[in-house]
Design a protein around this motif. Sequence first.
Motif, PDB file in Angstrom:
ATOM      1  N   GLU A  99      66.007  28.303 -18.539  1.00  0.00           N
ATOM      2  CA  GLU A  99      64.612  28.171 -18.108  1.00  0.00           C
ATOM      3  C   GLU A  99      63.679  27.888 -19.278  1.00  0.00           C
ATOM      4  O   GLU A  99      62.717  27.130 -19.154  1.00  0.00           O
ATOM      5  CB  GLU A  99      64.176  29.443 -17.373  1.00  0.00           C
ATOM      6  CG  GLU A  99      62.743  29.421 -16.854  1.00  0.00           C
ATOM      7  CD  GLU A  99      62.482  28.295 -15.855  1.00  0.00           C
ATOM      8  OE1 GLU A  99      61.323  27.878 -15.707  1.00  0.00           O
ATOM      9  OE2 GLU A  99      63.455  27.805 -15.224  1.00  0.00           O
ATOM     10  N   MET A 125      70.163  30.340 -17.252  1.00  0.00           N
ATOM     11  CA  MET A 125      70.205  29.010 -16.640  1.00  0.00           C
ATOM     12  C   MET A 125      69.398  27.980 -17.429  1.00  0.00           C
ATOM     13  O   MET A 125      69.278  26.821 -17.022  1.00  0.00           O
ATOM     14  CB  MET A 125      69.681  29.080 -15.201  1.00  0.00           C
ATOM     15  CG  MET A 125      70.562  29.890 -14.264  1.00  0.00           C
ATOM     16  SD  MET A 125      72.265  29.262 -14.192  1.00  0.00           S
ATOM     17  CE  MET A 125      72.003  27.680 -13.392  1.00  0.00           C
ATOM     18  N   ARG A 148      63.852  24.348 -20.020  1.00  0.00           N
ATOM     19  CA  ARG A 148      63.150  23.610 -18.967  1.00  0.00           C
ATOM     20  C   ARG A 148      61.648  23.585 -19.230  1.00  0.00           C
ATOM     21  O   ARG A 148      60.986  22.563 -19.027  1.00  0.00           O
ATOM     22  CB  ARG A 148      63.452  24.239 -17.610  1.00  0.00           C
ATOM     23  CG  ARG A 148      62.800  23.521 -16.436  1.00  0.00           C
ATOM     24  CD  ARG A 148      63.116  24.197 -15.115  1.00  0.00           C
ATOM     25  NE  ARG A 148      62.355  23.559 -14.047  1.00  0.00           N
ATOM     26  CZ  ARG A 148      61.077  23.835 -13.768  1.00  0.00           C
ATOM     27  NH1 ARG A 148      60.417  24.752 -14.470  1.00  0.00           N
ATOM     28  NH2 ARG A 148      60.452  23.197 -12.789  1.00  0.00           N
ATOM     29  N   LYS A 151      73.522  21.883 -15.265  1.00  0.00           N
ATOM     30  CA  LYS A 151      73.600  20.790 -14.288  1.00  0.00           C
ATOM     31  C   LYS A 151      72.293  20.618 -13.505  1.00  0.00           C
ATOM     32  O   LYS A 151      71.831  19.503 -13.274  1.00  0.00           O
ATOM     33  CB  LYS A 151      74.744  21.034 -13.300  1.00  0.00           C
ATOM     34  CG  LYS A 151      76.136  21.041 -13.926  1.00  0.00           C
ATOM     35  CD  LYS A 151      76.501  19.680 -14.474  1.00  0.00           C
ATOM     36  CE  LYS A 151      77.925  19.681 -15.018  1.00  0.00           C
ATOM     37  NZ  LYS A 151      78.242  18.418 -15.722  1.00  0.00           N
ATOM     38  N   ASP A 152      71.694  21.732 -13.104  1.00  0.00           N
ATOM     39  CA  ASP A 152      70.432  21.652 -12.348  1.00  0.00           C
ATOM     40  C   ASP A 152      69.322  21.028 -13.191  1.00  0.00           C
ATOM     41  O   ASP A 152      68.535  20.206 -12.705  1.00  0.00           O
ATOM     42  CB  ASP A 152      70.008  23.043 -11.872  1.00  0.00           C
ATOM     43  CG  ASP A 152      70.919  23.573 -10.772  1.00  0.00           C
ATOM     44  OD1 ASP A 152      71.652  22.760 -10.175  1.00  0.00           O
ATOM     45  OD2 ASP A 152      70.903  24.793 -10.530  1.00  0.00           O
ATOM     46  N   LEU A 153      69.274  21.417 -14.440  1.00  0.00           N
ATOM     47  CA  LEU A 153      68.270  20.870 -15.355  1.00  0.00           C
ATOM     48  C   LEU A 153      68.518  19.376 -15.572  1.00  0.00           C
ATOM     49  O   LEU A 153      67.580  18.572 -15.574  1.00  0.00           O
ATOM     50  CB  LEU A 153      68.310  21.617 -16.694  1.00  0.00           C
ATOM     51  CG  LEU A 153      67.330  21.159 -17.779  1.00  0.00           C
ATOM     52  CD1 LEU A 153      65.885  21.237 -17.284  1.00  0.00           C
ATOM     53  CD2 LEU A 153      67.500  21.990 -19.049  1.00  0.00           C
ATOM     54  N   ARG A 209      69.882  17.294 -13.520  1.00  0.00           N
ATOM     55  CA  ARG A 209      69.494  16.597 -12.293  1.00  0.00           C
ATOM     56  C   ARG A 209      67.975  16.443 -12.208  1.00  0.00           C
ATOM     57  O   ARG A 209      67.452  15.381 -11.842  1.00  0.00           O
ATOM     58  CB  ARG A 209      70.015  17.375 -11.081  1.00  0.00           C
ATOM     59  CG  ARG A 209      70.044  16.565  -9.780  1.00  0.00           C
ATOM     60  CD  ARG A 209      70.740  17.340  -8.676  1.00  0.00           C
ATOM     61  NE  ARG A 209      72.112  17.663  -8.999  1.00  0.00           N
ATOM     62  CZ  ARG A 209      72.571  18.893  -9.291  1.00  0.00           C
ATOM     63  NH1 ARG A 209      71.754  19.917  -9.283  1.00  0.00           N
ATOM     64  NH2 ARG A 209      73.837  19.101  -9.580  1.00  0.00           N
ATOM     65  N   GLU A 210      67.261  17.494 -12.598  1.00  0.00           N
ATOM     66  CA  GLU A 210      65.792  17.457 -12.565  1.00  0.00           C
ATOM     67  C   GLU A 210      65.253  16.408 -13.542  1.00  0.00           C
ATOM     68  O   GLU A 210      64.360  15.615 -13.203  1.00  0.00           O
ATOM     69  CB  GLU A 210      65.231  18.834 -12.913  1.00  0.00           C
ATOM     70  CG  GLU A 210      63.716  18.881 -12.880  1.00  0.00           C
ATOM     71  CD  GLU A 210      63.173  20.265 -13.239  1.00  0.00           C
ATOM     72  OE1 GLU A 210      61.935  20.381 -13.388  1.00  0.00           O
ATOM     73  OE2 GLU A 210      63.964  21.219 -13.380  1.00  0.00           O
TER      74      GLU A 210
END
Length: 545
Positions: free
Chosen positions: A167, A165, A170, A200-202, A204-205
Amino acid sequence: MFNGCTSLHSGREKFLKMKKTVKAQTMKEKIDLTMLKYEINLLELIQRRRVDDVQLWLSYVVFCKKWATKVQLSKVFSAMLAIHSNKPALWIMAAKWEMEDRLSSESARQLFLRALRFHPECPKLYQEYFRMELMHAEKLRKEKQEFEKAKMDVGNLEYAEEILMGELARIIYKNSVNIIKSAEFHVSLLSIAQLFDFAKDLQREIYDDLQALHTDDPLTWDYVARRELEIESQPGEEPPTTKQTKVAEVGRREERCCAVYEEAVKTLRTEAMCKCYINFCMERFAKKTSSRHLREKRLERTMVAFRKAHDLKLLSEFQYKQWSELLLQHDFLTEALEVAGAGMELFRGSVMMWQVKLQVLIASKSPDVAMLFEEAFVHLKPQICLPLWISWAEWSEGAKSQEDTEAIFKKAVLAVTGGDSVTLKDKYLDWAYRSGGYKKARAVFKSLQESRPFSVDFFRKMIQFEKEQESCKMANLREYYERALREFGSVDSDLWMDYIKEELNHPLGRPEHCGQIYWRAMKMLQGESAELFVAKHAVHQAGQL
C-alpha cells in the motif's frame, strides 16, 4: 634433568609466541592509527576547504564503508547531503545504504521524503522510493512467513495487511503520476512493480491507469502490444509442449501484437506510432527460427507495416531505406525500385535516399546508374555529396574502364573541398595503386601533393607503397617523409622517429643525417609532442646499445 630442559624449552616457545602476538597487535594498532589519521585529514579537508567537491565526499564515503562504523557513515551521509542537497543521486545512494546495509527501511524512507521536498519532480527519486517500499513489503512478507513456519509467537509485532500488499508503494505511485505525467515514467513504475510477484493487484492498477491516462502516447500502445508476447495460454488450455505447438503459440502471440498495433495506427496516426509498429516487426523478423512458415509470416507482417505507414505518408527516410534494403535482401527488385523511388521523391535533398535508389539500380544491373549519379549531383548540395562520389567510383571500378573511374576521381577532387576531400584523396591513391601499381600511385601522388588538406595516411600510404617495391629507393622515401613533415612535422612525433629509423635501417640510408633530423624535430614539435619524441628517441637509443 631431562624434564627440566623440556620445561625450559616449552617456556621459551610460549614467550616467543606471546612476543609475536604483541608485535602483531602493535602493528595492527599502527595501521588503525594511520587509517584514523587519514580519516581525520580527509574530513578536515572536506569541512574546511572543499565542501563543494562531490568526488572528495564520495572518496570519504568509500573509506568509511571500509574502516568506519555504520553510525559514523550515516553521519557522513547527513553532512554531505546538508551541503549537496541539490543532487538526487546522492540522496538515492544514502537511502539505498540505509536500506541495504543498515537494514533500516524507516531511515531510507525519511531520506526519500526529505529528498522529494528538494526535488518534487525528479522521476528517478520516485522510481527508487517506489522500489524501496516494494522491497520493504517483500521483506516483511518473508519475515511473517518464517515466523509462521516456526510457529513462533510474534508478540507485539504487527504485519498490517495493507503494508504487506504494497500500500505504501501504491501511495507513492498515485502521488508521482499526478506530478510526472508521462507514459515513459508510468511504464517505468510498472516495470519495477512487475519484479514483485505479490504486487499483482498493483500491477493491474498501474496498467489500467496507463491505458486510461496516456491513450494518445505511442509508448502506451507499444507497451500494450508487446505485452501480448508475455501472455500465456488461456486458463483451461494446455501449454504447448512440442516444437510445432510452441511455434504455433509464438505465431498466435505475434498476431495478437500486430492486431494491437493495427488498432493503434488507426487511433493514433503519427510517424512515431508507425515507427513503433515497424520496429516491432523488424525485431521479430530478425529473431532466428527454424520454422519457415513463421519466418514467412514475420516477413509478411513487416511488409504490411511498411506499406500501411507508406499509404498514410508517415514513413521517415530511414524507414524507406530499411524497407528497400529488406526487399532487396529477398530479391524483390521491382518492389525495391518502386519503394526507393517513392522515398527519393519525398526526400530529394537526402543523400541517403539517392544512395538507396542507386543501390537498387546497381543490384538490378540497370543501364541508368551513371545517369542517376549525374542527376544526384544536380539536386544535392556539393558539401554533402562525398558518399555519392565514393559510391560512384567504387561502382565504376567494377563496372567501367580505368579511364572512366579516373575521370570520376578527378571530377570528385575538384568538386569536394575542405575536410571531406581528405578521405577522397586517400581513396583515389588506394585505387591508383590497386589498378595501376606503384607508377600510377606515384603519378596520382604528384598530382595531388599540393591540394591541401591531407591526412597523415596519404603520405604513409606512399611510403608503404615504396617499401613494397623490389628496388625500394631511399631518395623517394626521403621525398615522402619530407613532404609529410611539411604538413605534420609540428604535431606528429612518430613521423620524425620513423624517418630516423629509415635512415638507420635502409641499405642506402645515411645514419650521419639522424642527428640533423633529431634537431629539426626538436625545433618543429610543440609541447607534449616534443616530450613524446624525446622519450621515444631515448628508448630507441637504449635499444640500439
